[in-house]
Design an enzyme around this catalytic site. Sequence first.
Site, PDB file in Angstrom:
ATOM      1  N   ILE A  88      20.871  52.711  62.823  1.00  0.00           N
ATOM      2  CA  ILE A  88      22.091  52.861  62.020  1.00  0.00           C
ATOM      3  C   ILE A  88      22.413  51.589  61.245  1.00  0.00           C
ATOM      4  CG2 ILE A  88      23.715  52.254  63.896  1.00  0.00           C
ATOM      5  CD1 ILE A  88      24.219  54.899  61.074  1.00  0.00           C
ATOM      6  N   GLU A 130      27.596  58.373  67.217  1.00  0.00           N
ATOM      7  CA  GLU A 130      27.822  58.109  68.644  1.00  0.00           C
ATOM      8  C   GLU A 130      26.573  57.581  69.332  1.00  0.00           C
ATOM      9  OE1 GLU A 130      25.645  60.144  70.396  1.00  0.00           O
ATOM     10  OE2 GLU A 130      25.279  61.068  68.410  1.00  0.00           O
ATOM     11  N   GLY A 171      21.025  60.561  66.628  1.00  0.00           N
ATOM     12  CA  GLY A 171      22.446  60.246  66.715  1.00  0.00           C
ATOM     13  C   GLY A 171      22.759  58.941  66.010  1.00  0.00           C
ATOM     14  N   GLU A 172      23.775  58.230  66.506  1.00  0.00           N
ATOM     15  CA  GLU A 172      24.231  56.935  65.948  1.00  0.00           C
ATOM     16  C   GLU A 172      24.891  57.085  64.580  1.00  0.00           C
ATOM     17  OE1 GLU A 172      21.031  54.092  65.623  1.00  0.00           O
ATOM     18  OE2 GLU A 172      20.407  54.327  67.703  1.00  0.00           O
ATOM     19  N   GLY A 173      24.900  58.300  64.016  1.00  0.00           N
ATOM     20  CA  GLY A 173      25.356  58.480  62.639  1.00  0.00           C
ATOM     21  C   GLY A 173      24.223  58.384  61.628  1.00  0.00           C
TER      22      GLY A 173
END
Lengths: 319, 319
Positions: free
Chosen positions: A85, A143, A285-287
Amino acid sequence: PDEASRTAALNRQARLTKPTGALGRLEDIAVFMAGWQGSERPEADPVQAVVFAGNHGVTAQGVSAYPPEVTVQMVANFEAGGAAINALTAACGARLSVVALDLDRPTGDITREAAMSAEECLDALNQGAAALGADTRLLLVGEMGIGNTTPAAALCAAVLGGSAQDWVGRGTGIDDLGLSRKAVAVEAAVALHSGAATDAFETLRLLGGREIAAMAGAILAARLARVPVLLDGFIASAAILPLLRDNPRFTDHCIAAHCSAEAGHVLLLDKLGLEPLLHLGLRLGEGTGAALAVPIVRGALATHNRMATFDEAAVTDKA
Amino acid sequence: PDEASRTAALNRQARLTKPTGALGRLEDIAVFMAGWQGSERPEADPVQAVVFAGNHGVTAQGVSAYPPEVTVQMVANFEAGGAAINALTAACGARLSVVALDLDRPTGDITREAAMSAEECLDALNQGAAALGADTRLLLVGEMGIGNTTPAAALCAAVLGGSAQDWVGRGTGIDDLGLSRKAVAVEAAVALHSGAATDAFETLRLLGGREIAAMAGAILAARLARVPVLLDGFIASAAILPLLRDNPRFTDHCIAAHCSAEAGHVLLLDKLGLEPLLHLGLRLGEGTGAALAVPIVRGALATHNRMATFDEAAVTDKA
């Protein structure tokens, strides 16, 4: 959204030097942004990305391929700039902040007890809402939380129905046996809590997690501030489900950035009525998926704001 | 491609702080770029976009929603910076150049005669090849040419078979009657020329167009220089078909940037064995779909080159 700005943006699209509709979803995005921003010519910047991190008691059930200490290690990695990210927000020109929520206190194991107390859940929602920057024009919510596809799947099963198998996937890469344990855990959690999970808050509190509640809080705050949201993957999509049950138009300010490789995400997006912008097989994830969709929004606004009209360019329009 | 660099890039992907495979197609793109660039850590810049423009005698058959003078008007719009491709190349950091090929001399009407003489076709191929910049690391090839979905559809039908209806679409937005005229024109052109269209050059010469041959020349020059290409839409994909017939691995240095809304593109990409990066309903040409895919390539390289490894970040890998 502001209907006058939407209409003005639609009219502008019809005058730009291209056949109307030829820019496909870019045109829809430009009009969507115009409506939420209340401007015929909306801007994306500042783009803000927030990664919320939380730990999950349900990891005791053997539902993840990675040990729970990885959550805190990855938060350090975000802070040092070494995660995916970080690279993707730098590439797309988004500000990144990280909110770690009580990582030393995992949620309760949802197969046996509530994930959070009312106080804890409220605190997580508030931390999420507080993370929205005052000048943000486009919000990305991501997240990190080892084990969090399990509460996300439980939220889906509790709110949308279906069997645990419909909603569980391999997360960070769990094997077949782990996938079975995950389905059993989701079934047990839903059986234990779904009777009591009658409103958005109780659903998040009983079956969610701190970072999940924080995402919901941030997306709710964005709605109140009329800031569009690029939804990331399965967990971000699941985080809005409890709120969506109370207000079926809660996705109106959201764009689904991508469809992830996590098994339940296709079905979840379908139930949300959202058509994802990207299909790149991501499952991190992580955006990360949201960050990859930012240039699509930028492209939509660049064409909308910068292109010449047929009159300006002296180009003959269709007969 | 350089196998040692590919392998080094694959090994690097396995050490980055994410589950292996979790970045989906981004990982494939990073490894693809590493192979063609001969570097474990490839770079995208300079990214070069070239728009080739040509005019088509087949417009006499009423196959386009716009009059042919729009080609020269749009070239002026590109040069003034007012078109969609100007906005999108500026947004994605690509250099843009425009090559207009004898716009005052349309090709022959392919329903009645050859599109080009051998000299004209060779000149177009050479202009295409000459357009590749000496330092370009990623090439985007786009086009402008009122009527050019008709020769593109004819190339598909001649090389891949199938009926004219399989390959014709609405282009810039032709109505039902125009679509029928287009199918009739494609059928007539293929019937007239396909017997003689036995190699790549003759196929391009008889059924193509100047900007189509130029695209083929540019993509061929890129292959010789080991420069990866982001293929734009239906016309760019059709332009490589004649070369692909002679060398079935000719798409190896190409990424399909997107699947356009032009009816034949889904089928064409399937026949080419290419999985498009984006599905955004575009149908504009100019290289717009390719420009929108540049940030995906940038994201792939940003994560590949900048992320920390498990060792560097002291993150516990999967057991």
